[in-house]
Design an enzyme around this catalytic site. Structure first.
Site, PDB file in Angstrom:
ATOM      1  N   HIS A   1       0.842  -1.206   0.000  1.00 44.91           N
ATOM      2  CA  HIS A   1       0.000   0.000   0.000  1.00 44.91           C
ATOM      3  C   HIS A   1       0.876   1.254   0.000  1.00 44.91           C
ATOM      4  O   HIS A   1       1.328   1.717   1.041  1.00 44.91           O
ATOM      5  CB  HIS A   1      -0.885  -0.005   1.252  1.00 44.91           C
ATOM      6  CG  HIS A   1      -2.005   0.987   1.204  1.00 44.91           C
ATOM      7  ND1 HIS A   1      -3.250   0.706   1.721  1.00 44.91           N
ATOM      8  CD2 HIS A   1      -2.090   2.254   0.727  1.00 44.91           C
ATOM      9  CE1 HIS A   1      -4.037   1.758   1.563  1.00 44.91           C
ATOM     10  NE2 HIS A   1      -3.346   2.712   0.964  1.00 44.91           N
TER      11      HIS A   1
ATOM     12  N   HIS B   1       1.421   5.283  -2.028  1.00 45.98           N
ATOM     13  CA  HIS B   1       0.918   6.323  -2.938  1.00 45.98           C
ATOM     14  C   HIS B   1       2.144   7.011  -3.529  1.00 45.98           C
ATOM     15  O   HIS B   1       2.732   7.881  -2.895  1.00 45.98           O
ATOM     16  CB  HIS B   1       0.084   7.352  -2.172  1.00 45.98           C
ATOM     17  CG  HIS B   1      -1.160   6.794  -1.527  1.00 45.98           C
ATOM     18  ND1 HIS B   1      -2.403   6.920  -2.091  1.00 45.98           N
ATOM     19  CD2 HIS B   1      -1.346   6.114  -0.374  1.00 45.98           C
ATOM     20  CE1 HIS B   1      -3.319   6.352  -1.305  1.00 45.98           C
ATOM     21  NE2 HIS B   1      -2.700   5.850  -0.241  1.00 45.98           N
TER      22      HIS B   1
ATOM     23  N   ARG C   1       2.003   8.694  -6.312  1.00 47.03           N
ATOM     24  CA  ARG C   1       1.506  10.004  -6.773  1.00 47.03           C
ATOM     25  C   ARG C   1       1.638  10.318  -8.249  1.00 47.03           C
ATOM     26  O   ARG C   1       1.424  11.473  -8.635  1.00 47.03           O
ATOM     27  CB  ARG C   1       2.181  11.138  -5.989  1.00 47.03           C
ATOM     28  CG  ARG C   1       2.134  11.033  -4.471  1.00 47.03           C
ATOM     29  CD  ARG C   1       0.737  11.131  -3.957  1.00 47.03           C
ATOM     30  NE  ARG C   1       0.685  11.380  -2.519  1.00 47.03           N
ATOM     31  CZ  ARG C   1      -0.371  11.124  -1.768  1.00 47.03           C
ATOM     32  NH1 ARG C   1      -1.463  10.605  -2.311  1.00 47.03           N
ATOM     33  NH2 ARG C   1      -0.362  11.378  -0.485  1.00 47.03           N
TER      34      ARG C   1
ATOM     35  N   ASN D   1      -5.463   6.954  -6.409  1.00 45.60           N
ATOM     36  CA  ASN D   1      -6.001   8.322  -6.237  1.00 45.60           C
ATOM     37  C   ASN D   1      -5.005   9.368  -6.721  1.00 45.60           C
ATOM     38  O   ASN D   1      -4.562  10.242  -5.990  1.00 45.60           O
ATOM     39  CB  ASN D   1      -6.415   8.586  -4.778  1.00 45.60           C
ATOM     40  CG  ASN D   1      -5.300   8.367  -3.770  1.00 45.60           C
ATOM     41  OD1 ASN D   1      -4.350   7.625  -4.026  1.00 45.60           O
ATOM     42  ND2 ASN D   1      -5.395   8.997  -2.621  1.00 45.60           N
TER      43      ASN D   1
ATOM     44  N   LYS E   1      -9.797  -0.671  -6.017  1.00 40.91           N
ATOM     45  CA  LYS E   1      -9.982   0.015  -4.745  1.00 40.91           C
ATOM     46  C   LYS E   1     -11.271   0.820  -4.793  1.00 40.91           C
ATOM     47  O   LYS E   1     -11.567   1.468  -5.803  1.00 40.91           O
ATOM     48  CB  LYS E   1      -8.791   0.948  -4.464  1.00 40.91           C
ATOM     49  CG  LYS E   1      -8.890   1.681  -3.123  1.00 40.91           C
ATOM     50  CD  LYS E   1      -7.542   2.232  -2.688  1.00 40.91           C
ATOM     51  CE  LYS E   1      -7.632   2.837  -1.285  1.00 40.91           C
ATOM     52  NZ  LYS E   1      -6.320   3.308  -0.787  1.00 40.91           N
TER      53      LYS E   1
ATOM     54  N   HIS F   1      -5.430  -0.791   5.287  1.00 37.87           N
ATOM     55  CA  HIS F   1      -5.102  -0.053   6.528  1.00 37.87           C
ATOM     56  C   HIS F   1      -6.126  -0.232   7.647  1.00 37.87           C
ATOM     57  O   HIS F   1      -6.748   0.716   8.098  1.00 37.87           O
ATOM     58  CB  HIS F   1      -4.852   1.426   6.242  1.00 37.87           C
ATOM     59  CG  HIS F   1      -5.795   2.105   5.283  1.00 37.87           C
ATOM     60  ND1 HIS F   1      -7.166   2.034   5.404  1.00 37.87           N
ATOM     61  CD2 HIS F   1      -5.550   2.866   4.194  1.00 37.87           C
ATOM     62  CE1 HIS F   1      -7.710   2.738   4.433  1.00 37.87           C
ATOM     63  NE2 HIS F   1      -6.754   3.236   3.677  1.00 37.87           N
TER      64      HIS F   1
ATOM     65  N   ASP G   1       0.946   2.364   3.789  1.00 38.35           N
ATOM     66  CA  ASP G   1       0.120   3.477   3.306  1.00 38.35           C
ATOM     67  C   ASP G   1       0.974   4.739   3.111  1.00 38.35           C
ATOM     68  O   ASP G   1       0.541   5.851   3.427  1.00 38.35           O
ATOM     69  CB  ASP G   1      -1.043   3.742   4.269  1.00 38.35           C
ATOM     70  CG  ASP G   1      -2.151   4.570   3.636  1.00 38.35           C
ATOM     71  OD1 ASP G   1      -2.027   4.934   2.454  1.00 38.35           O
ATOM     72  OD2 ASP G   1      -3.146   4.844   4.330  1.00 38.35           O
TER      73      ASP G   1
ATOM     74  N   HIS H   1       3.059  14.209   1.451  1.00 37.99           N
ATOM     75  CA  HIS H   1       2.503  15.524   1.093  1.00 37.99           C
ATOM     76  C   HIS H   1       3.565  16.576   1.408  1.00 37.99           C
ATOM     77  O   HIS H   1       4.505  16.311   2.165  1.00 37.99           O
ATOM     78  CB  HIS H   1       1.268  15.838   1.948  1.00 37.99           C
ATOM     79  CG  HIS H   1       0.127  14.898   1.737  1.00 37.99           C
ATOM     80  ND1 HIS H   1      -0.654  14.906   0.609  1.00 37.99           N
ATOM     81  CD2 HIS H   1      -0.366  13.905   2.518  1.00 37.99           C
ATOM     82  CE1 HIS H   1      -1.580  13.967   0.708  1.00 37.99           C
ATOM     83  NE2 HIS H   1      -1.425  13.339   1.854  1.00 37.99           N
TER      84      HIS H   1
ATOM     85  N   GLY I   1      -2.139  11.928   5.766  1.00 41.20           N
ATOM     86  CA  GLY I   1      -1.166  11.043   5.134  1.00 41.20           C
ATOM     87  C   GLY I   1       0.252  11.455   5.475  1.00 41.20           C
ATOM     88  O   GLY I   1       0.505  12.642   5.751  1.00 41.20           O
TER      89      GLY I   1
HETATM   90  O1  DOR Z   1      -4.594   9.671   5.134  1.00 43.81           O
HETATM   91  C1  DOR Z   1      -4.633   9.184   4.010  1.00 43.81           C
HETATM   92  N1  DOR Z   1      -3.918   9.707   2.999  1.00 43.81           N
HETATM   93  N2  DOR Z   1      -5.420   8.138   3.800  1.00 43.81           N
HETATM   94  C2  DOR Z   1      -5.664   7.676   2.570  1.00 43.81           C
HETATM   95  O2  DOR Z   1      -6.375   6.735   2.456  1.00 43.81           O
HETATM   96  C3  DOR Z   1      -5.073   8.349   1.405  1.00 43.81           C
HETATM   97  C4  DOR Z   1      -3.820   9.005   1.761  1.00 43.81           C
HETATM   98  C5  DOR Z   1      -3.279   9.909   0.690  1.00 43.81           C
HETATM   99  O3  DOR Z   1      -3.440   9.620  -0.502  1.00 43.81           O
HETATM  100  O4  DOR Z   1      -2.640  10.889   1.042  1.00 43.81           O
HETATM  101 ZN    ZN Z   2      -5.987   4.430   1.615  1.00 39.26          ZN
END
Ligand code: DOR
Ligand code: ZN
Length: 456
Positions: free
Chosen positions: A61, A63, A65, A95, A147, A238, A311, A315, A339
């Site tokens: 899991h 991201h 980006r 996402n 998802k 998660h 996860d 950011h 995140g």
């Molecule tokens: O806190 C989170 N941030 N939960 C998620 O499921 C997505 C993630 C993100 O993409 O930053």
């Molecule tokens: Zn998630």
């Protein structure tokens, strides 16, 4: 004939056994396993001097980006952080901008990853209200799973309503790929958030109260019902609460194909920690009290929690509303984004707990390598030290001590709630299909990553 790479002089760890020796890799796959004397010569030989040789660790899991949010991370920076953290395989989340919601975007992402990633990777497709007809084409284009974001989170992707879930769960079952769910009930969280705001409770520590355990449990319950009706393979991303964990345990007991992952933050942190690290620990779902963490540890030991995934969700500090050490720069927790980074810190954090006896190293490789490979249907190509499996190896030094310094993370943006954590047990060598991608904490490889192809 000499093998391409021989890793020897260690302790090979599998879920069932630990034995002296090493492995040999040729043409990217494992060609010999055994004591040092039984291994072939190698074009390159690495003597790991008593350290532990694990099957490549698999973070199911992350991201990374791309496309569209490369100011936060990209395949190259994210996968560099991964190899430095001892990870050889990841599953990337959909996402992005645009979201991975059709076959074309699956293809775009595969090509980006294959051009830039240091680790092998799976691509997930998102299912929303309007794209159920894209489910089977996404599978054909190489998605590893799907998802649904039942809870509102980054990207604010809409989820299929109950009517559309009839179609979504049915098509996903037909694809034979797993459906991972972000399980949070939007109505409960909206109600609680409004209430807390009205009461002026804007501090970081109220984040958990805005999305309490019932919020996750209700959503897991909902998805289990649909998945059981349609025979959909369900994976709870998660997982943070004991109620959800018990539901997964019960569903497994009655024969459902359901799996669940949890993360280091749910195992090691509490809502009150946000008094110190503020929004750096803000995540959806939120971290909860110790009683939940204890059940998640129990689940990892007993098998009703299948895996650990981080996860990894980077950011910018500006978006986090925090400085790098956790001092809030925005007036309310509601204004800070959810995140944080994880892919580089997850392995040492959990190895530290292994050293304390919370899991054995054999149990650890099961939940951090074998089980994620099974969940994503790439076992035993991934997740195993077996003849013919991919030459993915993580060597760990269980005696090596360190202190997490977020400024040294390899991600593009470094917000993380783990600064200053003392660890004992660290990855020292990461090998992806026979390619050495990290030595002694430094990245040293190339973008040889390939998209995973599930075996269904
Ligand atoms: O806190 C989170 N941030 N939960 C998620 O499921 C997505 C993630 C993100 O993409 O930053
Ligand atoms: Zn998630």
């Amino acid at each position: 004939m000499a093998a391409d790479l021989v890793i020897k002089g260690g302790w090979v760890v599998t879920p069932d056994a630990t034995f002296r020796g090493g492995v040999a890799i040729s043409n990217e796959v494992i060609v010999a396993i055994g004591d040092d004397a039984s291994l072939p010569d190698g074009k390159e030989v690495i003597d790991v001097k008593g350290k532990h040789i694990l099957p490549g660790l698999f973070d199911g899991h992350v991201h990374f980006r791309e496309p569209g949010m490369t100011h936060k991370e990209d395949f190259n920076s994210g996968s560099t952080a991964a190899v430095c953290g001892g990870i050889t395989t990841v599953v990337d989340m959909p996402n992005t901008v645009p979201p991975t919601a059709d076959a074309e975007q699956v293809k775009v992402k595969r090509e980006l990853g294959e051009a830039k990633s240091l680790v092998d990777f799976g691509i997930t497709g998102v299912v929303v209200q309007t794209n159920t007809k894209d489910i089977l084409p996404m599978a054909a284009a190489g998605a590893i799973g799907f998802k649904i974001f039942f809870g509102e989170t980054i990207g604010n992707l809409p989820f299929p309503d109950d009517g559309m879930c009839l179609e979504a769960f049915d098509y996903i079952a037909q694809s034979k790929l797993p459906l991972g769910i972000h399980a949070e009930n939007r109505q409960i969280m909206a109600y609680n958030t409004n209430k807390l705001k009205a009461e002026g409770k804007n501090e970081a520590r109220y984040w958990e109260a805005s999305r309490p355990d019932i919020c996750e449990a209700e959503s897991v319950h909902h998805a289990i019902f649909f998945a059981e009706t349609f025979g959909t393979k369900l994976h709870v991303f998660h997982m943070s609460s004991k109620q959800a964990a018990y539901m997964v345990r019960d569903a497994k007991a009655r024969g459902m194909r359901i799996t669940a992952e949890t993360g280091p933050h749910y195992l090691l942190r509490e809502p009150n920690d946000m008094d110190n690290v503020g929004s750096l620990l803000k995540m959806n779902p939120p971290v909860r009290t110790k009683d939940h963490g204890e059940v998640l540890w129990q689940g990892l030991r007993e098998g009703f929690v299948d895996s650990i995934a981080t996860d990894h969700s980077p950011h910018t500090l500006e978006e986090k509303g925090s400085d790098i050490y956790g001092k809030l720069t925005k007036p309310a927790i509601w204004d800070c984004i959810s995140g944080f980074c994880g892919v580089e810190t997850g392995v040492p954090l959990i190895l530290t707990e292994v050293n304390k006896g919370r899991l054995t190293l054999n149990q650890y490789v099961k939940v951090a390598s074998e089980n994620p490979a099974k969940i994503w249907q790439v076992y035993p190509k991934k997740g195993a030290i077996r003849l013919g499996s991919d030459g993915d190896i993580t060597v760990v030094d269980m005696e090596k001590e360190g202190t997490i310094d977020v400024n040294k993370l390899h991600s593009k943006n470094k917000p993380s709630p783990w600064h200053g954590w003392k660890v004992k047990g660290m990855p020292v060598l990461t090998v992806v299909r026979g390619h050495v991608q990290m030595r002694d904490g430094e990245p040293c490889g190339k973008a040889i990553g390939k998209a995973l192809k599930p075996i269904v």
